[in-house]
Design a protein around this motif. Structure first.
Motif, PDB file in Angstrom:
ATOM      1  N   ALA A 254      -2.554   5.143  -9.389  1.00  0.00           N
ATOM      2  CA  ALA A 254      -3.892   5.572  -9.409  1.00  0.00           C
ATOM      3  C   ALA A 254      -4.865   5.557 -10.554  1.00  0.00           C
ATOM      4  O   ALA A 254      -6.169   5.469 -10.463  1.00  0.00           O
ATOM      5  CB  ALA A 254      -4.006   7.178  -8.432  1.00  0.00           C
TER       6      ALA A 254
ATOM      7  N   ASP B 187       0.842  -1.010  -0.063  1.00  0.00           N
ATOM      8  CA  ASP B 187      -0.001  -0.028  -0.007  1.00  0.00           C
ATOM      9  C   ASP B 187       0.916   1.058   0.152  1.00  0.00           C
ATOM     10  O   ASP B 187       0.525   2.133  -0.825  1.00  0.00           O
ATOM     11  CB  ASP B 187      -0.911  -0.021   1.201  1.00  0.00           C
ATOM     12  CG  ASP B 187      -2.030  -1.070   1.235  1.00  0.00           C
ATOM     13  OD1 ASP B 187      -2.356  -1.434  -0.093  1.00  0.00           O
ATOM     14  OD2 ASP B 187      -2.591  -1.476   2.118  1.00  0.00           O
ATOM     15  N   GLU B 188       1.964   1.214   0.778  1.00  0.00           N
ATOM     16  CA  GLU B 188       2.772   2.415   0.777  1.00  0.00           C
ATOM     17  C   GLU B 188       3.457   2.594  -0.465  1.00  0.00           C
ATOM     18  O   GLU B 188       3.950   3.770  -0.934  1.00  0.00           O
ATOM     19  CB  GLU B 188       3.840   2.101   1.955  1.00  0.00           C
ATOM     20  CG  GLU B 188       4.702   3.532   2.258  1.00  0.00           C
ATOM     21  CD  GLU B 188       5.522   3.156   3.551  1.00  0.00           C
ATOM     22  OE1 GLU B 188       5.240   2.553   4.654  1.00  0.00           O
ATOM     23  OE2 GLU B 188       6.949   3.574   3.399  1.00  0.00           O
TER      24      GLU B 188
ATOM     25  N   SER C 195       1.158   3.906  -2.903  1.00  0.00           N
ATOM     26  CA  SER C 195       1.043   5.583  -2.715  1.00  0.00           C
ATOM     27  C   SER C 195       2.081   6.359  -2.921  1.00  0.00           C
ATOM     28  O   SER C 195       2.091   7.546  -3.202  1.00  0.00           O
ATOM     29  CB  SER C 195       0.196   5.819  -1.210  1.00  0.00           C
ATOM     30  OG  SER C 195       1.346   5.585  -0.325  1.00  0.00           O
TER      31      SER C 195
END
Ligand SMILES: *Cc1c(COP(=O)(O)O)cnc(C)c1O
Length: 388
Positions: free
Chosen positions: A14, A4-5, A8
């Motif tokens: 995205a 997840d990190e 991001s």
């Protein structure tokens, strides 16, 4: 790995399911920032002045890349792409008539074209070592050719662009050393994907690109030149970075890998590529490799049970590059349909690997990176034809 990190930290995650990492991977935020900030600084204070101000970051590139592949900083040259890096090494070899070059069936066409040019201009003989049935280079066949003598160069790729195999490059290195033969490795698809250590491999020369699994900027690459061979190689082009002019009629080449560079360069790219190498080192190549190979296995397994899909990978140790066809559907149509649904894949065609006897007309190439997810693999599966 905190996926997840990592995601991001990768703005592109995205907007797309990016499964074209063998083409050009999505760069992480620190690489984006380093490149854009340097270009902004150039536009604000001037290009030379920006290079002076960021001199430490420019210089750090050499340590970062050397650290990633187990080399010394003076063995690294910054070059604008892998092809030119490879060319600078290849065309620096003092070939003479009758020298033998040994390569593999999976060789990349740009390299093969250079062999053919060298055959036409210098009379070298280019010999394609046969494969094992699984597609990797036959070590027995390679050894048999080395024993015959006259081999000036063994030159191959670590991971071909068009199929999933990984060549046994360290075993090739052992044979080259035994026979005292120069060894050039095209590591375009492996640096940033697998642990690549020039001492474990035993290569003398290695080329790689920034934009693929390293996640660096496009238009960047590097060449590794082992200390022991640099003085035996005269680059085809020399400028005032690579050599010193003893005016009016003498010159002296650099004694390190910088003899393969030119002075003018994409400075922001050099800084960015150094940051990309640091980023990979910080995550750790063993962890990256494990994640890439695990996701690729998931994808292969899902494709294998799907009616009408043929997975075309060769080799015994599959890489993160997965190629396949779908009965009755053109690879380019599959690629276009996937892109419309926000999934990036590429198409590989025989134009890039003309020696390969296993080649198919063209195939879809999905290449995963550690920042991809199982969900993205499902998205690809859901946009393949035949799913209703
Ligand atoms: C992509 C690739 C190259 C060329 O790299 P560039 O950065 O485009 O010059 C060379 N060899 C292999 C195996 C590749 O996949």
């Amino acid at each position: 790995m905190d996926i997840d990190e990592i995601r991001s930290d990768t703005p592109g995650c995205a907007s797309v399911a990016h499964l074209n990492n063998a083409g050009a991977a999505l760069p992480p935020r620190p690489v984006i920032d380093a490149v854009t900030e340097h270009f902004a600084l150039e536009s604000t204070i001037g290009g030379y002045e920006a290079a002076d101000r960021n001199a430490a970051a420019v210089q750090h590139f050499y340590d970062a890349v050397a650290g990633l592949i187990g080399a010394h900083a003076d063995e690294i040259a910054y070059v604008e792409n892998a092809t030119r890096a490879w060319d600078m090494a290849f065309y620096a070899i003092p070939f003479t008539n009758g020298d033998r070059i040994l390569t593999t069936t999976s060789e990349y066409s740009s390299n093969a074209i250079a062999y053919q040019q060298m055959a036409a201009t210098k009379g070298v003989s280019v010999e394609v070592v046969p494969d094992e049935p699984n597609g990797t280079i036959s070590l027995d066949a390679l050894e048999a050719e080395l024993v015959k003598g006259g081999v000036r160069l063994v030159s191959l790729n670590h991971i071909p662009t068009h199929n999933g195999l990984v060549h046994p490059v360290a075993e090739v290195g052992r044979l080259c050393r035994e026979h005292g033969v120069l060894y050039l490795l095209d590591a375009c698809q492996s640096v940033g994907q697998l642990t690549v250590d020039v001492n474990d491999i035993g290569c003398d020369l290695l080329s790689a690109t920034g934009r693929k699994f390293l996640r660096g900027p496009r238009g960047t690459g590097f060449l590794y030149v082992r200390r022991g061979v640099v003085r035996t190689l005269e680059p085809p082009f020399l400028d005032l970075q690579a050599a010193t002019w003893n005016a009016p009629d003498g010159f002296e080449m650099r004694q390190d890998a910088v003899r393969f560079e030119t002075w003018e360069r994409y400075v922001a790219g050099q800084i960015g590529l150094g940051v990309a190498a640091d980023y990979a080192s910080a995550l750790g190549m063993p962890a990256i490799e494990k994640r890439v190979l695990g996701l690729a296995r998931t994808l292969r397994e899902a494709l294998a049970v799907r009616p009408g899909v043929t997975v075309l990978d060769k080799g015994v140790r599959p890489s993160g590059i997965v190629t396949f066809t779908v009965d009755g559907h053109e690879p380019f149509a599959i690629k276009a349909a996937a892109r419309e649904h926000g999934v990036n894949v590429n198409v590989t065609s025989p134009i890039s690997h003309g020696y390969d006897p296993h080649v198919v007309p063209s195939a879809v190439r999905a290449s995963v990176h550690y920042y991809n997810t199982e969900n993205e693999i499902d998205r690809l599966l859901s946009v393949l034809p035949g799913t209703a």
